[in-house]
Write an enzyme that holds these catalytic residues in place. Structure first.
Site, PDB file in Angstrom:
ATOM      1  CE  LYS A  66     -38.518  15.274  -1.357  1.00 17.51           C
ATOM      2  NZ  LYS A  66     -37.668  15.039  -2.524  1.00 17.51           N
ATOM      3  CG  ASP A 102     -35.281  11.976  -3.817  1.00 15.41           C
ATOM      4  OD1 ASP A 102     -36.108  11.290  -4.447  1.00 15.41           O
ATOM      5  OD2 ASP A 102     -35.601  12.989  -3.160  1.00 15.41           O
TER       6      ASP A 102
HETATM    7  P1  NDP Z   1     -35.155  23.803  -6.293  1.00 14.15           P
HETATM    8  O1  NDP Z   1     -36.179  24.858  -6.477  1.00 14.15           O
HETATM    9  O2  NDP Z   1     -34.680  23.422  -4.922  1.00 14.15           O
HETATM   10  O3  NDP Z   1     -33.822  24.217  -7.130  1.00 14.15           O
HETATM   11  C1  NDP Z   1     -33.913  24.626  -8.463  1.00 14.15           C
HETATM   12  C2  NDP Z   1     -32.513  24.978  -8.975  1.00 14.15           C
HETATM   13  O4  NDP Z   1     -32.646  25.343 -10.352  1.00 14.15           O
HETATM   14  C3  NDP Z   1     -31.872  26.167  -8.269  1.00 14.15           C
HETATM   15  O5  NDP Z   1     -30.484  25.980  -8.209  1.00 14.15           O
HETATM   16  C4  NDP Z   1     -32.244  27.324  -9.226  1.00 14.15           C
HETATM   17  O6  NDP Z   1     -31.401  28.436  -9.131  1.00 14.15           O
HETATM   18  C5  NDP Z   1     -32.050  26.628 -10.552  1.00 14.15           C
HETATM   19  N1  NDP Z   1     -32.717  27.293 -11.660  1.00 14.15           N
HETATM   20  C6  NDP Z   1     -34.046  27.533 -11.816  1.00 14.15           C
HETATM   21  N2  NDP Z   1     -34.266  28.142 -12.993  1.00 14.15           N
HETATM   22  C7  NDP Z   1     -33.049  28.294 -13.597  1.00 14.15           C
HETATM   23  C8  NDP Z   1     -32.617  28.862 -14.837  1.00 14.15           C
HETATM   24  N3  NDP Z   1     -33.484  29.411 -15.697  1.00 14.15           N
HETATM   25  N4  NDP Z   1     -31.298  28.824 -15.125  1.00 14.15           N
HETATM   26  C9  NDP Z   1     -30.424  28.284 -14.277  1.00 14.15           C
HETATM   27  N5  NDP Z   1     -30.753  27.744 -13.074  1.00 14.15           N
HETATM   28  C10 NDP Z   1     -32.064  27.750 -12.754  1.00 14.15           C
HETATM   29  O7  NDP Z   1     -35.708  22.538  -7.058  1.00 14.15           O
HETATM   30  P2  NDP Z   1     -35.257  21.010  -6.868  1.00 14.15           P
HETATM   31  O8  NDP Z   1     -33.778  21.000  -6.721  1.00 14.15           O
HETATM   32  O9  NDP Z   1     -36.075  20.367  -5.839  1.00 14.15           O
HETATM   33  O10 NDP Z   1     -35.692  20.368  -8.269  1.00 14.15           O
HETATM   34  C11 NDP Z   1     -35.035  20.702  -9.494  1.00 14.15           C
HETATM   35  C12 NDP Z   1     -35.692  19.920 -10.614  1.00 14.15           C
HETATM   36  O11 NDP Z   1     -35.420  18.525 -10.432  1.00 14.15           O
HETATM   37  C13 NDP Z   1     -37.218  20.087 -10.570  1.00 14.15           C
HETATM   38  O12 NDP Z   1     -37.631  20.693 -11.759  1.00 14.15           O
HETATM   39  C14 NDP Z   1     -37.775  18.700 -10.402  1.00 14.15           C
HETATM   40  O13 NDP Z   1     -38.776  18.428 -11.371  1.00 14.15           O
HETATM   41  C15 NDP Z   1     -36.599  17.765 -10.634  1.00 14.15           C
HETATM   42  N6  NDP Z   1     -36.606  16.664  -9.679  1.00 14.15           N
HETATM   43  C16 NDP Z   1     -36.715  15.385 -10.167  1.00 14.15           C
HETATM   44  C17 NDP Z   1     -36.729  14.309  -9.337  1.00 14.15           C
HETATM   45  C18 NDP Z   1     -36.841  12.938  -9.912  1.00 14.15           C
HETATM   46  O14 NDP Z   1     -37.189  12.002  -9.180  1.00 14.15           O
HETATM   47  N7  NDP Z   1     -36.536  12.755 -11.181  1.00 14.15           N
HETATM   48  C19 NDP Z   1     -36.630  14.463  -7.865  1.00 14.15           C
HETATM   49  C20 NDP Z   1     -36.522  15.843  -7.449  1.00 14.15           C
HETATM   50  C21 NDP Z   1     -36.519  16.891  -8.336  1.00 14.15           C
HETATM   51  P3  NDP Z   1     -31.787  29.673  -8.126  1.00 14.15           P
HETATM   52  O15 NDP Z   1     -31.554  29.147  -6.733  1.00 14.15           O
HETATM   53  O16 NDP Z   1     -30.844  30.738  -8.533  1.00 14.15           O
HETATM   54  O17 NDP Z   1     -33.234  29.992  -8.385  1.00 14.15           O
END
Ligand code: NDP
Length: 278
Positions: A66, A102
């Site tokens: 992306k 998105d």
């Molecule tokens: P990223 O990996 O870029 O970011 C994930 C985020 O979640 C980070 O801030 C991470 O923190 C945080 N995180 C992970 N585990 C935990 C936890 N146990 N407690 C608190 N914070 C946590 O993923 P994306 O941003 O790309 O995607 C996030 C979610 O959104 C995905 O699960 C995906 O399925 C969903 N999504 C849905 C879309 C849709 O069309 N509906 C489109 C895109 C995504 P840290 O950096 O500290 O690890």
């Protein structure tokens, strides 16, 4: 001639997009086909050269391409520039145009779910790519303010510092400690971490750690995670009688906006939803 569309990703075989797109194409009786293309990390530039040479009309771009895709495009729209990520590429008169659907996809899903976005105080949980798209989407739709909370406060602060100047509303950042005050002031809660994903060992503990009882009665809660459809956070919101919007709507509407960009027709959203549910 058949219009060729597709998705570039690595991995790509689990993607639900071909099912959703081909159902829409068949429903409208179009001479088009949407295919998954396994494009390995680091080779998206080559894939785009191929796209131009073969006359592929449009592709969606998913992980890990992306961001890498941007330098290979002729034009990039404002939302994609602000987010720093492109999820949709259209070949138009030999030029490669990049979009991010998105952010507007989430906004359409929220409006379809009757959430208040314009003038709303928004709290976004998480600081990854999905949070970034959500912040840009709600800010450009007229949110009054956005607070970003992440388990690593420095990640939320970096995101706000990066986006702040370019968006039309104030952005603030914090960690997950002392969220009571933030929840009390929130009219739209956007869960954008991956903590609630199917199989996450933290899903229940994560939801239990949030002061959901502090949200005002008129607040809406959305979770961008769509597997499961009702996440632990959405269940907690529903049990408190709050309005909820699931993550499938964003997935469908980002596709619907791309559909309109590629084919110039309104997307059959209900058909796409049914294809994903099936
Ligand atoms: P990223 O990996 O870029 O970011 C994930 C985020 O979640 C980070 O801030 C991470 O923190 C945080 N995180 C992970 N585990 C935990 C936890 N146990 N407690 C608190 N914070 C946590 O993923 P994306 O941003 O790309 O995607 C996030 C979610 O959104 C995905 O699960 C995906 O399925 C969903 N999504 C849905 C879309 C849709 O069309 N509906 C489109 C895109 C995504 P840290 O950096 O500290 O690890």
């Amino acid at each position: 001639m058949t219009t060729v569309l597709g998705i570039f990703g690595d991995p790509v075989k689990h993607s639900k997009s071909p099912r959703m797109w081909n159902a829409a194409i068949e429903h409208l009786g179009l001479d088009a086909r949407y295919l998954p293309f396994h494009v390995r990390r680091g080779t998206v530039g080559d894939a785009l050269v191929g796209m131009r040479a073969l006359g592929i009309r449009g592709v969606n771009v998913t992980l890990p391409h992306k961001e890498d895709v941007i330098p290979h495009l002729d034009v990039v729209d404002d939302a994609a520039r602000s987010i720093g990520a492109v999820n949709t590429v259209r070949l138009e008169d030999g030029r490669l145009e990049g979009f991010n659907t998105d952010a507007p996809g989430l906004v359409r899903s929220l409006l379809e779910g009757h959430a208040k976005v314009r003038g709303a105080s928004v709290l976004v949980l998480g600081a990854g790519g999905a949070a970034r798209a959500a912040i840009v989407g709600v800010a450009q739709e007229g949110a009054a303010r956005v607070h970003v909370a992440a388990r690593r406060p420095e990640a939320a602060e970096a995101l706000v510092a990066d986006l702040g100047g370019a968006l039309p509303c104030p952005l603030t950042a914090s960690g997950f400690d002392d969220l009571e005050g933030a929840f009390e002031a929130t009219e739209l809660l956007v869960q954008a971490t991956s903590a609630t994903l199917d199989g996450s060992p933290h899903a229940q503990a994560f939801a239990d750690s949030l002061p959901m009882g502090r949200l005002p009665a008129h607040a809406t809660v959305t979770d961008l995670v769509y597997a499961p459809l009702e996440t632990t956070v959405l269940r907690a919101a529903r049990e408190r009688g709050l309005r909820t919007v699931d993550g499938l709507g964003m997935l469908i509407h980002q596709g619907a906006i791309a559909f309109e960009l590629f084919l110039g027709l309104p997307a059959p959203v209900d058909v796409m939803r049914k294809a994903l549910a099936g």
